[in-house]
Design an enzyme around this catalytic site. Structure first.
Site, PDB file in Angstrom:
ATOM      1  N   ARG A 245      44.059  26.513  28.654  1.00 28.54           N
ATOM      2  CA  ARG A 245      44.417  26.932  27.291  1.00 28.54           C
ATOM      3  C   ARG A 245      43.623  26.220  26.215  1.00 28.54           C
ATOM      4  NH1 ARG A 245      46.593  31.568  28.730  1.00 28.54           N
ATOM      5  NH2 ARG A 245      48.362  31.298  30.113  1.00 28.54           N
TER       6      ARG A 245
ATOM      7  N   LYS B  44      38.858  30.971  31.926  1.00 28.09           N
ATOM      8  CA  LYS B  44      39.486  31.730  33.003  1.00 28.09           C
ATOM      9  C   LYS B  44      38.578  31.969  34.204  1.00 28.09           C
ATOM     10  CE  LYS B  44      42.823  34.154  30.094  1.00 28.09           C
ATOM     11  NZ  LYS B  44      44.092  34.328  30.803  1.00 28.09           N
TER      12      LYS B  44
ATOM     13  N   THR C  24      40.440  32.403  40.227  1.00 28.48           N
ATOM     14  CA  THR C  24      41.503  33.415  40.216  1.00 28.48           C
ATOM     15  C   THR C  24      41.968  33.527  41.661  1.00 28.48           C
ATOM     16  OG1 THR C  24      40.416  34.599  38.404  1.00 28.48           O
ATOM     17  CG2 THR C  24      42.073  35.826  39.666  1.00 28.48           C
TER      18      THR C  24
ATOM     19  N   GLU D   2      53.997  30.040  27.531  1.00 30.49           N
ATOM     20  CA  GLU D   2      55.203  30.645  26.954  1.00 30.49           C
ATOM     21  C   GLU D   2      56.432  29.774  27.205  1.00 30.49           C
ATOM     22  OE1 GLU D   2      54.971  35.178  27.904  1.00 30.49           O
ATOM     23  OE2 GLU D   2      53.450  34.122  29.057  1.00 30.49           O
TER      24      GLU D   2
ATOM     25  N   GLN E 105      40.284  27.795  26.116  1.00 26.61           N
ATOM     26  CA  GLN E 105      40.442  29.156  25.603  1.00 26.61           C
ATOM     27  C   GLN E 105      40.555  29.189  24.077  1.00 26.61           C
ATOM     28  OE1 GLN E 105      43.738  31.137  27.501  1.00 26.61           O
ATOM     29  NE2 GLN E 105      43.454  33.058  26.405  1.00 26.61           N
TER      30      GLN E 105
ATOM     31  N   ASP F 191      45.998  34.289  37.407  1.00 28.40           N
ATOM     32  CA  ASP F 191      44.852  34.166  36.497  1.00 28.40           C
ATOM     33  C   ASP F 191      44.913  32.790  35.833  1.00 28.40           C
ATOM     34  OD1 ASP F 191      42.786  34.699  34.709  1.00 28.40           O
ATOM     35  OD2 ASP F 191      44.112  35.704  33.284  1.00 28.40           O
TER      36      ASP F 191
ATOM     37  N   GLU G 182      48.995  32.179  35.383  1.00 28.14           N
ATOM     38  CA  GLU G 182      49.473  33.442  34.813  1.00 28.14           C
ATOM     39  C   GLU G 182      49.946  34.340  35.961  1.00 28.14           C
ATOM     40  OE1 GLU G 182      47.553  33.972  30.442  1.00 28.14           O
ATOM     41  OE2 GLU G 182      46.542  35.092  32.008  1.00 28.14           O
TER      42      GLU G 182
ATOM     43  N   GLU H  79      50.582  37.602  37.557  1.00 30.93           N
ATOM     44  CA  GLU H  79      50.077  38.963  37.392  1.00 30.93           C
ATOM     45  C   GLU H  79      50.162  39.717  38.711  1.00 30.93           C
ATOM     46  OE1 GLU H  79      46.309  39.448  35.506  1.00 30.93           O
ATOM     47  OE2 GLU H  79      46.549  37.700  34.186  1.00 30.93           O
TER      48      GLU H  79
ATOM     49  N   ASP I  97      40.605  42.465  33.722  1.00 36.12           N
ATOM     50  CA  ASP I  97      41.967  41.996  33.495  1.00 36.12           C
ATOM     51  C   ASP I  97      42.532  42.668  32.244  1.00 36.12           C
ATOM     52  OD1 ASP I  97      44.181  40.590  34.313  1.00 36.12           O
ATOM     53  OD2 ASP I  97      43.626  38.739  33.306  1.00 36.12           O
TER      54      ASP I  97
ATOM     55  N   HIS J 148      54.448  39.164  26.730  1.00 30.81           N
ATOM     56  CA  HIS J 148      53.434  38.115  26.816  1.00 30.81           C
ATOM     57  C   HIS J 148      52.513  38.155  25.595  1.00 30.81           C
ATOM     58  CE1 HIS J 148      50.386  35.438  28.490  1.00 30.81           C
ATOM     59  NE2 HIS J 148      49.480  36.376  28.298  1.00 30.81           N
TER      60      HIS J 148
END
Lengths: 445, 445
Positions: free
Chosen positions: A249, A265, A269, A385, A252, A245, A211, A213, A138, A145
């Site tokens: 948080r 993560k 996926t 975000e 993480q 993805d 996420e 992507e 990834d 971002h």
């Protein structure tokens, strides 16, 4: 870099499959994306190509031996259960197969009668992963971002000094990649809220996120110790899909130093089933332009083609459905809309950088782009975000709000290429739903 | 956790293969490690088990159908080219096969005449990877390594606050893992020396290093969304090997923030061919003890068995040979000697932590321990530690010195379990040589 325009890109081409010619089909004869599917639950999985609301069975087509030369060899490679064998050939093979499929599906094709029995409805089909994925990498190619997330994790140091030089990437988990429609349980793990002096806690993630992507499947690989030069890099990319993805948080934030994200993560996926070929995307190429003041890429990441047509205009969207909106029959809500062309690095740069040290890529390897947020408001590719790190809730029109995902929330990613005078090219959708966590027992907490 | 002692552990057992009974054989009948080998270049690869200086061909043995029950089913799984099918069964199957192999190879066995033709010389054999490795995860379980490296990369913040709570790990590259004997080219990449204000440079790594690790192959996996509890965790480990996590320190320093090591490590990883079973290691189990003042592991990482016998006494060594020493016929030089028992986390804790979020492990997945440096001088598992970050050269007895590895340097890792009154259990060796880099062309620099 990038394929040249050829007869498969003629905007006036029509198919004898009527649904492919409808203005918003998304799967016109100019698209022809690949997937691994089965027509129904009793059948086995096999490669197919989308045309309108149908899928052409490539395994069955191969038995008819309709093509010659490179296209015949490429079709022969579709006899297995996955696309790895086709991917392993070369971009010349993929291009030859696309051309023959375009001709066979074209209005007036003499093959229509023979192909008709090999079609099934997309709406009835089940999908599997298009390839056996050996390694999944990834990247982190949206500077918007990276800046936004950096300012949350490291307020005093949002964009690190290497960002504008190194296409930052890391290895992800291949085993937990699933195709659209595979729901998954909310992950558990260690969390330690900032400023909390006690020991960390163990339990379900409270800050689960998506996420937005794209994924790029590697076709032909490179032997260990041999680099792929930037001029050749795109010819190693078989096609693109959507990729979610999923990210916890809170896990993480506590685990990611110093070796990067891991359990935050690797629990799930999700990718879309359809792989849109680089050739289908040719009409949507656009210049790769860095902001003034940004350094030029280092020579090994630089080429004229990369500057002139390194980017691709792909519109991206992320939508949410919740348990309540589902029960009330509400339409999904659009959380963000972005575009692949905002990315700071191109696909060719990712491939070349990945191999500059001699690392070997293999057919079926998957590269994720990283979250593709755009520069403006409304272009966020993650809740992190959108909610400013969980501080400002998103209002949903049916009366709910979200800081992070709740159980039974479903996220759908979409991508489409649009251009005046050319049929739209859809990536289909990439959806999955968050299920409740498997509870920790009293001895595990 | 850990298998109980059984008749295969009787220190007085002898084999009808005389070399297995020699005091320093390393492969006595109490060991019986698995590998994938071929007797010579013209043969195909197949599973085998080491006994003395011989290898017993398990594919050929399976054709004799010599066993019953679980052992028969386990042996049947050895008919392929890799060990994945055997790994996928269960620890009960592996144990049953070990017991029958021990009986068949024992002095006085009625099977000796039938097995004799299935033996070949280890010295003539070629080896391949023991399994198709789906995913490779590297951990960071030596607190001594983490502290030493942390003090070089982050002098003001060497051991991060999560270290004593989270078994830190990250995903590595599966495609570039090779078996002992596979030489590799020095990697190229971006570097930016600290304090240098100019743009980064691209070229061959100048700070190439080894890392002394063990690898653990996962046998039976877990479905996505299901955790492996610590009480069950070791029964999912098929066996251990040596692992050299080659690292380009200059690439690593520039690229690793914020998502962890990538090109600095994914160009090559070398493992030893032999997998020593957890059962063979049972006599060498030892208590897992944290230093006073260290926190207790969180409940999900805690068990009585983990405390009483979570560690294993495995002596580890790293040796260097250079081009000059090879030409002068000098003996290899010992760079470091450590022990697995110094690790801060146990194998069971790694397996359980890896799956606490529902991440699915699969047969043939590989877990690396991270560099297994010990607490004292002479116990460094990398040159980074041994030379204090490239500041203090190691003197080699034949008149050379090293800060980092030079072209044609060969690193050999060794591991052995020793105990009074019990035959030594060897892991064999793990060797590879650094070759010169593939030069960058003028347009790539």
């Amino acid at each position: 870099m990038g394929a040249a325009l050829n007869e498969t890109h003629d905007p006036n081409l029509q198919s004898w499959i009527a649904s492919a010619n409808e203005p918003d089909s998304g799967f016109p004869i100019q698209n022809l994306p690949f997937a691994v599917f089965r027509p129904d639950e009793t059948a086995s999985f096999r490669p197919g190509v989308a045309i309108g609301d149908r899928i052409l069975d490539l395994q069955a087509l191969a038995d008819l031996r309709p093509f010659y030369g490179l296209a015949a060899r490429a079709l022969e490679a579709c006899k297995g259960q996955r696309l790895n064998a086709l991917m392993a050939l070369s971009s010349a093979h993929w291009s030859a197969l696309r051309l023959e499929l375009s001709r066979a599906l074209r209005l007036g094709s003499a093959m229509a009668d023979r192909l008709q029995p090999l079609l099934s409805a997309q709406s009835d089909a089940q999908f599997d992963l298009p390839a056996r994925i050996g390694d999944y990498t990834d990247f982190y190619i949206s500077i918007h971002h990276a800046s936004a997330v950096g300012s949350l994790f490291r307020p005093d140091n949002p964009l690190l000094p290497n960002y504008k030089w190194v296409p930052i990437g890391y290895h992800g988990r291949a085993s937990s990649i699933s195709v659209s429609g595979s729901d998954f349980a909310r992950p558990c793990g260690q969390t330690k809220p900032a400023g909390n002096p006690g020991p960390p806690q163990v339990g379900p993630s409270q800050r689960l996120d998506y996420e937005l992507e794209l994924g790029a499947f590697i076709g032909t690989g490179n032997p260990m110790g041999r680099r792929i030069r930037i001029e050749d890099a795109e010819s190693h990319v078989f096609g693109l899909c959507l990729l979610n993805d999923w990210s916890a948080r809170d896990l993480q934030a506590w685990e990611y130093q110093p070796l990067g994200p891991f359990l935050a993560k690797n629990f799930a996926t999700t990718i879309s089933p359809w792989l849109v070929s680089m050739e289908a995307l040719t009409p949507f190429r656009c210049p790769f332009a860095r902001a003034s003041g940004d350094p030029s890429p280092l020579p090994y990441l630089s080429s004229t083609d990369n500057d002139s047509s390194g980017s691709i205009d792909i519109e991206l969207e992320v939508w949410i459905t919740t348990q309540r909106s589902r029960e009330a029959d509400e339409q999904p809500f659009l959380l963000g809309r972005s575009n692949f062309r905002h990315a700071y690095w191109t696909l060719a740069q990712l491939v070349t950088h990945h191999t500059v040290n001699g690392c070997n890529l293999q057919p079926g390897d998957l590269l994720g782009t990283g979250t593709l947020s755009g520069p403006g408001a409304g272009q966020e590719g993650s809740l992190l975000e959108l909610t400013l790190g969980g501080k400002q809730a998103v209002q949903l029109p049916w009366g709910e709000q979200r800081l992070f995902l709740e159980d039974f929330d479903e996220i759908t990613l979409k991508a489409v290429c649009r251009k005046a005078g050319y049929p739209s090219i859809s990536f289909g959708g990439c959806s999955a739903r968050v299920l409740p966590p498997l509870p920790l027992t009293s001895t595990e907490r």
